[in-house]
Design a protein around this motif. Structure first.
Motif, PDB file in Angstrom:
ATOM      1  N   ASP A  18       0.842  -1.189   0.000  1.00 53.19           N
ATOM      2  CA  ASP A  18       0.000   0.000   0.000  1.00 53.19           C
ATOM      3  C   ASP A  18       0.884   1.247   0.000  1.00 53.19           C
ATOM      4  O   ASP A  18       1.878   1.313   0.731  1.00 53.19           O
ATOM      5  CB  ASP A  18      -0.904   0.025   1.236  1.00 53.19           C
ATOM      6  N   GLY A  19       0.505   2.233  -0.800  1.00 52.82           N
ATOM      7  CA  GLY A  19       1.252   3.475  -0.847  1.00 52.82           C
ATOM      8  C   GLY A  19       2.484   3.455  -1.723  1.00 52.82           C
ATOM      9  O   GLY A  19       3.215   4.455  -1.775  1.00 52.82           O
ATOM     10  N   ALA A  20       2.722   2.355  -2.423  1.00 53.57           N
ATOM     11  CA  ALA A  20       3.916   2.249  -3.273  1.00 53.57           C
ATOM     12  C   ALA A  20       3.808   3.177  -4.480  1.00 53.57           C
ATOM     13  O   ALA A  20       2.717   3.509  -4.947  1.00 53.57           O
ATOM     14  CB  ALA A  20       4.105   0.814  -3.743  1.00 53.57           C
ATOM     15  N   THR A  21       4.967   3.584  -4.986  1.00 49.21           N
ATOM     16  CA  THR A  21       5.033   4.298  -6.257  1.00 49.21           C
ATOM     17  C   THR A  21       5.381   3.270  -7.331  1.00 49.21           C
ATOM     18  O   THR A  21       6.394   2.576  -7.228  1.00 49.21           O
ATOM     19  CB  THR A  21       6.096   5.405  -6.218  1.00 49.21           C
ATOM     20  N   VAL A  22       4.515   3.175  -8.335  1.00 49.07           N
ATOM     21  CA  VAL A  22       4.641   2.136  -9.356  1.00 49.07           C
ATOM     22  C   VAL A  22       4.667   2.774 -10.742  1.00 49.07           C
ATOM     23  O   VAL A  22       3.722   3.470 -11.125  1.00 49.07           O
ATOM     24  CB  VAL A  22       3.474   1.131  -9.270  1.00 49.07           C
ATOM     25  N   MET A  23       5.718   2.554 -11.481  1.00 55.65           N
ATOM     26  CA  MET A  23       5.760   2.938 -12.881  1.00 55.65           C
ATOM     27  C   MET A  23       5.131   1.832 -13.711  1.00 55.65           C
ATOM     28  O   MET A  23       5.378   0.648 -13.454  1.00 55.65           O
ATOM     29  CB  MET A  23       7.202   3.162 -13.342  1.00 55.65           C
ATOM     30  N   ILE A  24       4.332   2.199 -14.690  1.00 57.19           N
ATOM     31  CA  ILE A  24       3.703   1.227 -15.567  1.00 57.19           C
ATOM     32  C   ILE A  24       4.031   1.598 -17.009  1.00 57.19           C
ATOM     33  O   ILE A  24       3.703   2.690 -17.470  1.00 57.19           O
ATOM     34  CB  ILE A  24       2.182   1.168 -15.361  1.00 57.19           C
ATOM     35  N   GLY A  25       4.697   0.701 -17.714  1.00 54.38           N
ATOM     36  CA  GLY A  25       5.059   0.962 -19.088  1.00 54.38           C
ATOM     37  C   GLY A  25       3.842   0.995 -19.995  1.00 54.38           C
ATOM     38  O   GLY A  25       2.749   0.549 -19.635  1.00 54.38           O
ATOM     39  N   GLY A  26       4.043   1.536 -21.184  1.00 58.39           N
ATOM     40  CA  GLY A  26       2.976   1.571 -22.161  1.00 58.39           C
ATOM     41  C   GLY A  26       2.730   2.962 -22.700  1.00 58.39           C
ATOM     42  O   GLY A  26       2.882   3.960 -21.990  1.00 58.39           O
ATOM     43  N   PHE A  27       2.353   3.003 -23.961  1.00 54.82           N
ATOM     44  CA  PHE A  27       1.930   4.232 -24.616  1.00 54.82           C
ATOM     45  C   PHE A  27       0.501   3.964 -25.066  1.00 54.82           C
ATOM     46  O   PHE A  27       0.271   3.332 -26.091  1.00 54.82           O
ATOM     47  CB  PHE A  27       2.839   4.543 -25.801  1.00 54.82           C
ATOM     48  N   GLY A  28      -0.489   4.396 -24.244  1.00 50.87           N
ATOM     49  CA  GLY A  28      -1.836   3.872 -24.436  1.00 50.87           C
ATOM     50  C   GLY A  28      -1.799   2.386 -24.110  1.00 50.87           C
ATOM     51  O   GLY A  28      -1.281   1.973 -23.071  1.00 50.87           O
TER      52      GLY A  28
END
Length: 230
Positions: A18-28
């Protein structure tokens, strides 16, 4: 023996807190790691800060994460499009915060984090509301804004193929933010179409070296399509 493969997507995201910073790949939807996002929804982590190019499309992937009210804050460059209804609803209701970052600055700030830079100066945004409260400087007659790196606890990335050491190759434009995010996160978790034997990936074609990857999970493409259609 180095083996970064994990059994399934659920195991790969099990420790996202909980509270994590998460990068998520993708362009759309191009390069969006749908299987990892679905597993994160099932896992139940809440109050997440998500760093992504946009704020979800339709009803699946990142949009579903927002719909399930797991996201507290979005950092992105393109939060609104014709099918961003879940972000729109949450934002208008005051349920989600937004940090708007121009796309080039987004990539540069992620790259700065992965490269160990303390900050960068960029001309983009100078003289606009995006520069309010930030340090500015004139360099060689041009005005710049100081921007801080974007770090993350975790990065969820989609690649085409990988090996057990974590070396990755991508499929065309699905590459987008993935390589930068792998460098900028403490733990890069990668969904691949196929895990191949060591030596099958041409070293000249490897985009993300395994040193930047902590977990690799193979996801059957047919199963991924079934999930997205559900």
């Amino acid at each position: 023996m180095i083996d970064k493969t994990v059994a399934d997507a659920a195991a790969a995201v099990a420790d996202i807190h909980d509270g994590a910073t998460v990068m998520i790949g993708g362009f759309g939807t191009a390069g969006m790691p749908d299987a990892l996002i679905d597993a994160l929804i099932e896992q139940g982590a809440r109050e997440l800060t998500i760093i992504n190019n946009n704020a979800g499309n339709g009803d699946s992937g990142l949009a579903a994460l927002i719909r399930h009210k797991r996201v507290r804050r979005m950092v992105c460059s393109f939060p609104r499009q014709s099918d961003s209804q879940h972000f729109d609803t949450a934002y208008k209701a005051g349920e989600i915060e937004l940090e708007l970052v121009p796309q080039g600055n987004l990539a540069a700030r992620i790259h700065a984090a992965g490269s160990g830079l303390g900050a960068i100066f960029t001309p983009t945004g100078f003289g606009t509301q995006l520069a309010e409260g930030k340090e500015t400087r004139e360099i060689d007659g041009r005005h710049y804004v100081l921007e801080l790196p974007l770090h993350a606890d975790f990065a969820l990335i989609k690649a085409d193929r990988g090996d057990r050491w974590g070396n990755l190759v991508y499929r065309k434009t699905a590459r987008n933010f993935g390589p930068l995010m792998a460098m900028a996160a403490r733990c890069a978790i990668v969904q691949v179409r196929e895990v191949v034997a060591l030596g099958e990936l041409d070293p000249e074609a490897v985009v993300t070296p395994g040193i930047f990857v902590q977990r690799v999970v193979a996801v059957d493409s047919a199963q991924a399509l079934d999930r997205s259609a559900a």
